[in-house]
Structures are given as structure tokens and as C-alpha cells.
Motif scaffolding. Structure first.
Motif: not given
Length: 206
Positions: A27-37
Motif C-alpha cells: 500500500e505504501i509503495r503504491r502511494k509513493l509511486i502515485e505521488e512520484d513515478a
């Protein structure tokens, strides 16, 4: 032929000094990538010792943020004062910086990110380590404390944390070596020569 005389290299998994900051879930990984690919390039799949079995793994979808010592200097092509480097890193990887910031002074079991011993040139980097590229190669991985031979051949470039060890080679057939290490003959030898912890458990170390 003793294993130490074969063309193999043995390494311990990564010690972060602050797992709560560097080891993240899906979940945290997805959030980080959504905010900055761009942050995806710093996030690697991770195995813990408990995830590794005999010929298999049960990956718990854990990830590790890998920022090796020297990364910031190479990125900006110069040695910068902490304040300037932090400002540029925040601009370059905003979601990673945002994730790290709450742990900057907050203590886990030991010290916060900025005061921990296991760090590189800056507090967002991991400690110096010459073998990060080895995680990207085919390798045999195992956990430290086991009740049976528990070696696994990884070819997916997965990383290991401090409760794992790995073995790589440029010349030895790793599949052959894996079968040998997972054999009952090797188990008997390791129990005889290695560290016996009782309750039918043994400890594999380098």
C-alpha cells in the motif's frame, strides 16, 4: 571440496538501521509511486528470513527503499553540505522524502534516521556496501535459523534483509549447488559442524 574453496561469494542481507522507514508494504509503495513515478526506481522487492523455505519462498509483498551510500553525490555530481543536499533530494524524490521525514528524529528501537549508525553520506542513505549489485544477480538465499535445509534459488532480483544470507557465483552451477545444500546429507553435516540451537534448529551464518 570445501565450499570456501569454490568460486562463490556469500553476503548478509541489508541492515537499514531503521526498518520502519526503509521497509514498506504494498500500500505504501503504491502511494509513493502515485505521488512520484520516479520513486519506483528506488523501491525493490524484499525477502525476510521467515519468507524463505526449501526450494520456495512465500513473499509477503514487502519492499525496501534502496538508496545506497554515495547515491546523492553521484546524483548531483558533487559533495554537498547536508542542508543543500537535503533540499535537492526533496525536490528530486518528493514522495520518498515525504515518507522519510517523520522518521528523521523519531526513534524506533534505537535512534532516528538522522542519528542512526547504519547510514551513508546523508541520513536518507543506507550504509556503505560493496555488494548491492549482487542482489540483482541469480543467487541462492537462505534464512539464518532453520529446522530443515531451507535454500532457495532466486532469479527475480529480489533483495534480502538482515535475517537472510545469499550466495552468488560466476562459474558454479547454482542449481546443482542448491540441490546439494538442500540435501539431507548437507543437513546432517551442518547440524554436526554448525551451530545447534536446540529444539532441532540450526543456525546458518556466513
Amino acid at each position: 571440496v570445501p565450499l570456501k574453496e569454490l568460486d562463490v561469494k556469500i553476503y548478509r542481507g541489508i541492515t537499514t538501521g531503521f526498518n520502519r522507514a526503509f521497509i514498506i508494504d504494498d500500500e505504501i509503495r503504491r502511494k509513493l509511486i502515485e505521488e512520484d513515478a520516479k520513486s519506483e526506481e528506488l523501491i525493490k522487492p524484499l525477502l525476510r528470513g521467515r519468507d524463505i523455505g526449501r526450494y520456495y519462498v512465500e513473499w509477503d509483498k514487502k519492499w525496501i527503499i534502496v538508496i545506497p551510500a554515495g547515491f546523492t553525490k553521484r546524483l548531483f555530481k558533487k559533495d554537498l553540505p547536508l542542508k543543500d543536499a537535503e533540499k535537492l533530494f526533496k525536490k528530486e524524490y518528493p514522495s520518498i522524502y515525504k515518507h522519510f521525514e517523520p522518521f528523521k528524529y523519531k526513534k524506533g528501537k534505537g535512534k532516528g534516521l538522522i542519528n542512526r549508525e547504519d547510514q551513508g553520506d546523508y541520513w536518507w542513505e543506507l550504509r556503505p556496501c560493496d555488494y548491492y549489485p549482487e542482489f540483482e544477480k541469480p543467487k541462492i538465499m537462505w534464512q539464518e535459523i532453520v529446522r530443515e535445509p531451507s535454500f532457495y534459488l532466486d532469479q527475480s532480483k529480489i533483495y534480502g534483509e538482515a535475517t537472510t544470507f545469499m550466495m552468488s557465483s560466476n562459474k558454479i552451477n547454482l542449481k546443482f549447488l542448491l540441490a546439494l545444500l538442500n540435501s539431507m546429507l548437507s543437513w546432517i553435516a551442518i547440524k554436526f559442524y554448525g551451530t545447534n540451537l536446540g529444539n532441532n534448529t540450526s543456525r546458518y551464518k556466513k
